[in-house]
Structures are given as structure tokens and as C-alpha cells.
Scaffold this active site. Sequence first.
Site, PDB file in Angstrom:
ATOM      1  N   ASP A 259       0.871  -1.162   0.000  1.00  0.00           N
ATOM      2  CA  ASP A 259       0.000   0.000   0.000  1.00  0.00           C
ATOM      3  C   ASP A 259       0.914   1.220   0.000  1.00  0.00           C
ATOM      4  O   ASP A 259       2.104   1.136   0.236  1.00  0.00           O
ATOM      5  CB  ASP A 259      -0.937  -0.043   1.219  1.00  0.00           C
ATOM      6  CG  ASP A 259      -2.192   0.800   0.977  1.00  0.00           C
ATOM      7  OD1 ASP A 259      -3.174   0.624   1.711  1.00  0.00           O
ATOM      8  OD2 ASP A 259      -2.165   1.643   0.044  1.00  0.00           O
TER       9      ASP A 259
HETATM   10  C1  GLC Z   1      -4.486   4.093  -0.401  1.00  0.00           C
HETATM   11  C2  GLC Z   1      -5.349   2.915  -0.053  1.00  0.00           C
HETATM   12  C3  GLC Z   1      -5.338   1.828  -1.081  1.00  0.00           C
HETATM   13  C4  GLC Z   1      -5.248   2.445  -2.457  1.00  0.00           C
HETATM   14  C5  GLC Z   1      -3.884   3.095  -2.572  1.00  0.00           C
HETATM   15  C6  GLC Z   1      -3.727   3.815  -3.914  1.00  0.00           C
HETATM   16  O1  GLC Z   1      -3.795   4.567   0.711  1.00  0.00           O
HETATM   17  O2  GLC Z   1      -5.134   2.345   1.241  1.00  0.00           O
HETATM   18  O3  GLC Z   1      -6.549   1.067  -0.919  1.00  0.00           O
HETATM   19  O4  GLC Z   1      -5.409   1.457  -3.471  1.00  0.00           O
HETATM   20  O5  GLC Z   1      -3.628   4.009  -1.519  1.00  0.00           O
HETATM   21  O6  GLC Z   1      -4.567   4.914  -3.968  1.00  0.00           O
END
Ligand code: GLC
Length: 740
Positions: A259
Site C-alpha cells: 500500500d
Molecule cells: C491508499 C489505499 C489503497 C489504495 C492506494 C492507492 O492509501 O489504502 O486502498 O489502493 O492508496 O490509492
Amino acid sequence: MKKFLLLCATLLLSVAVASSQPLLTRDNIPEVVKAMTIQEKALLLVGIQMNKGGFAGKYLEGTGGATYPFEKYGIPSIVLMDGPVGIRLSEQNRTTCFPTGLLSASSWDKNMVYTLGEAIGEECLDMGCDVILGPGMNLLRNPLNGRNFEYFSEDPVLCGQIAAAFVNGVQSKGVGTSAKHFAANNQETNRLDCDSRVSERALRELYLKAFEICIRESDPWTVMSSYNYLNGEYTQESHWLLTEVLRHEWGWNGLVMTDWTGRRNTPRQIHAGSDLLMGGNPSQTAHILESLENGSLSMSDLDLAVTRVLELIVKTPAFRGNKPSLSPDLKAHAQTARDAASEGMVLLKNNGVLPVSGCRAALYGVYSYDLIQGGNGAALVYSPYVSQINDAFASAGFSIDAKLEKLYKSYASFISEDLLTNHKVNVHLGNAQKPELDIDKSLIENTEKNSDIAFITFGRVSGEARDRIHDTDFLLQQKEKALLENVCNIYHKAGKKVVVILNICGPIETASWKDLPDAILCAWLPGEEGGNAIADLVTGKKNPSGRLPMTFPVSYFDAAGSEDFPYDFVSNKANESVVHPERRGLPLKNIAFTDYTEGIYVGYRYFCTQNKPVSFPFGYGLSYTSFSYSKPMVKLKKGRVEASICVTNTGSVSGKEAVGLYIKAAPGSFSDKPDKELKAFAKTPELAPGQSYTLTMSFPLSDLSSYNDTKARWERAKGRYRVYFGADVLNPEAESGFNL
Ligand code: GLC
């Protein structure tokens, strides 16, 4: 002449060099890995800075992330886009907002979710997305998690199977998915640094089990490792989680992306099995090179990660030469969204008032005019429009009270502006919760005289980086209670009916007021076609067939573990998650760490085992028709439990029936086991009155095992297993059993 010869020599040399570099194919990945320099490898493992350097303007605004291209090896940049309910880009690039996860799970219909996944996969090809960053599939441990709307269920089987249907649908189009957030990311408060403290039994039987089922049933191209700690170790740095469990035990060989954070130990991440570091920043690339230098990162770990990135790339549309049209079939996908939305809405109460149509309807509540189509954060979608309840009801033949409509529409636009400018309510990608409008009794009395029926919509929005608050969000607010009581008193006195529509991001308190209205329809956050889908069910054009994927408790505090959640932590910043408790003197419990004291007793596993009353049980949902069940058949065959049961529509209108297969396990050596657990489910096609359909379900015997923490092994007890069939967990319609 000399210059000419020099030019030819240079050209020949560059051709020679270029031709000596292997061009990536599905079959020569080891060769490409061997040919790449360590600098190139370090660049490939880290997401690029989308709007910086040579990449500015190269990607659609709102793109989630991308990888570094290497033309000399024929390695394209691949594009990652959010999210689980459709592609999130920007106002300039509108895409379809499909129903949210809770609604998909409420359909209990793998076929419907597969179709929804296909449509998302098609839009990915149109918009140049190689991997969609979904499904979001963390378990609903607590009703107040801010991202519950994106997720599926309190039960790992329903969650894992619905997630698998989504993955199979998207990937059938040759587009990748990312099962997220692995693992035990069950709150948003302080999400980057909160330590989820979970027993191994609860992890394996619930929080990992959902991902295990999804991986077993669908093989997602990627998994996204979560932000949180898990039992004291960042998941992104956990070799136990990302390699021993995910790859060695489960046999999965896809790619793990992290993440979106750079605040981790890079060599530890790569050694653990995090292959692609997203969103990515140059310091991570530098850290990889330093780590190779100082020996904290081995070349074998580096090459393993590079190999997995290339194995992903060769599967992608970009590598296959996909040419994005940038014009998705929004019309066809809107129909898919509408059909899906009506499949997953749940009729919680109906004293016969529904279906209804063609009369004078008074719509109360701001969200009757400003539907919440989806939640905030990564799962936000900029859709071409939102089908509003008032417009959809008018198109469906109701005549809508114009005075009320004018009042609420002007309030809705005023309050949106007011929240932003005067109250500086800062929401991470999305919309703030709108307080209900105060309307006095006299207006309701006057409106009642010109209307035949009243509808009241209550809304709840939530999203990434913030959890819901018990007092102000789980409970109805004073204005909402007053509205409900006044409308019910006035309309019931006049012999007229009241229908409540719940446009909500997760469970709310219902027990204290559900006796007041004549019907309650839970519409969840239903996507851009939400209004039309609600109208389809209210008018009877569609028959409700949704079933709750989680429990609605009488009181929030009835659930085990309810105190072990930041249910009262009011975060005054949109992205509270980056708050470091020690810096802010915040209470550490439920912020710096959260103890999953309830263990495996989440949701119905707790309420059924403790015989505790609930407001609406897991699997609950009404229909406009009724069904009968035959005597079930259950047998053991080749390491699986196989069951079949015939369902007949005994009512006067066509409809669908979702059936859960629940098991009460033989006790064996365990002192405690849940009263019953869902092990499989299936849904009939539309059955005409009198029509029957035989449902078949099966699951591996291994799903009957319980995890013995002390002996660190799965155990399957000998003895009598009871099998229950039914929609809701409290009221089985048929029973059977077998011996192991
Ligand atoms: C965010 C989220 C994740 C998302 C990623 C890209 O922090 O936790 O679910 O896909 O960043 O935006």
C-alpha cells in the site's frame, strides 16, 4: 568522410548493443533479469512519481501508480488505478461508479459480482489500466471501520467467495486485480502505524481465511500488503505473512505490491516478499542500492522481486499492446450497475406496503435528493451522473411533492457549500456527511394532505483514513429521530404509510426505531444507478433478494470487542492515520495498537454462540415472495462436502433465493467453537411462482478444521457435523448432517 564513418560506427555499435539486449517475452524473463543492471532493477521495483520528471502528463490525472519503463528491453510501464467499485480518475475522465462492496456481498450472487467485474475489466482496457486496485476485502470486524463500505462481510467465506467472483470477472478481460489490504487492516484510525494484535487462530480462521479462499478460488495477479503492523511487525515487512503463509503455505505465485507508503524498511520489505513498492519515491530506489552495497539486501531477493514484476508485466494489457479508447461503454455499464444494485439491496421490513407505485409520494431527508453513490478515498469514482431517488421515482410513475423537493434540493446545495467553506470539513477524496434538515410538523402536516405515502432516506458516508464515530454516526441523530417520529405520527394518523430507505456505508442502530415505519429498505452505497435501482425494488419491477453480509446489533456495545476499536476517537484531520500517538499524547489503546480480544467471535459467530439478540441477523433479508426447501442431500466425496437442496417459489411473484450452508462442527479437542459457521452459499436464478431450482454447493473438508494455537496446527474433529440451510443464520429452513 570521417564524420560519416564515425556515425556509421556509432550506429552499428548501438544496434549491436541494442540487439544484444534481450527483448522481454513470456519465456525469457531470467535472461532479461540477467541483462538488467542493478540500477535498472532498483528502478523497476519502485513506483514512479506520476507527475514528476519525465513522467509529467504521461498518465491520466487520478492514476493510482505506475512502474518504470525500459524501452531497451521492451518493458512497458504498467498502470495501476483505484479502485474496488470502478476506476477513479478525475472530473475530466468520467467512469462508471458501480455498487460498493457491501452491496455486492449482500447479493450473495457470485454470478452478478462476476458480471460486475467483467464490466470493470472492460473499462480498465478502455482507460489504459493494467491492474485495478481491488477488491478491498478486509473482514468487517467492527461496524464502524471507515472502509467497510468497500469491503464485503463479517464472514470469511462470503467475503472470500465474493472477492473471488470479482477477481475472476475482471481478470477474464486480461486485466489484473489486487486483493487488499493484506492483512488485518480493520480500522482506519492511525492506519499506517496501528498494531493489529490478533491471535493466530483468529487470523487463520477469519482474517487470513478470506484471502486464502479468494486466492484458492481466483488466483489474483497481485495482493496489496497493508499499512498496519500485525502482532508487532509491519505486514509489508513480514516474511511470515508474505512468503511463508501467502506463497509457501497457500502456493500462490503472484506479485505483492505495498500500500502507498515509503515509510518502511526497504530491504526488509523486499526480503519479506513485497515485490513492488508503491506509490514509490526516489529515496526507496536509493535505499535499494545502498542495501545491496551494505549487504542488508541480497541479490537473490532483489532478482526474485524483479522476476515477479516482469511476470506480472508480461500478463498485462500494456504488454499485449492494448490501445486505450478512453471512451468506455458507459451506457452498457450503467445498466450493469443498475442490475447489480437492485440485486444487493436488502429489504429489512415490509408490512405489505411494498411494492407500491403510481401515487403521490412525499420524499423526506436530504439524501432523498443527494444520494451517496459511493464512499470516500481510494474507492471514490467520478461518474458521469448519479441517479437520484426523487428523479428515479418520478420516472417510475410517482408524482413527487414539488414543494418538499424544492426545499430539500436548495438545502442540499447550501449545506455542501457551507460544510466546505464555513466549517472547513476536510474529507480525504470525497464528500462530508450532511446534517439532516430540521423541518417542522406543520410542513409535514400540510404535505401529508397532498401525498399518499412518505419516504424518508437516511444517509451515512465514510471513507479512507477515518473511522465512523458511535455517538454521531452509528446512532440516528436528534434531527433524524424527530423527522422519523413526526412523519410516522402524522402519516399513520391519516392512515398512510411510511417507508425508510437506508443509504448507508455500514450498519447503524436500528432496534430503537425500526417499529415506527412500515418498511425499511437498506440500499447501501449503490453506485451511480442507485436511485433507479431503489425505484425498481420499491415499485416491484425487481423483487428484493439481498441478504445482510453482517449483523446489525441492537447496541454497538453488544458485540464482543466493541470497546477494542476507536469508536469514539474524533479525528480532526482527514488523514489522521499519519498521526504518531507518542507525538500527540493520544491514548495508545485502539490508536497505537488494537487488541482483537474477541478472537474468532466476530459478528454472528459471537451473537449465535452467546444467544444474544440482534436487530437484524447475518443473512437476513425479505422478498415479495416466499420459498420452500426440499430435504437436502449432503455427502462426502473426494475430500469435499457436497450438498444440494431444491428451492421452490411458493409465492405469487417471481424472485430469487440466496441459501447459506452453515455447519455446527463436532467439538473434538476444542473447548470452544462457534455455534455455527457459513461454509458455502448459492443463489437461485429468478424463479417464477411455483418454479423450483436445485442448488448445489461444495467446499473442501479442510474448511471444517479449526486452528489450534497452542499446537500451531489445523485440527479436524471426528464426530457428528450438523448442516443447516437457510438465508439467515438464526432461522434455518432445512437440516442435515454427516459423520467424520
Ligand atoms: C491508499 C489505499 C489503497 C489504495 C492506494 C492507492 O492509501 O489504502 O486502498 O489502493 O492508496 O490509492
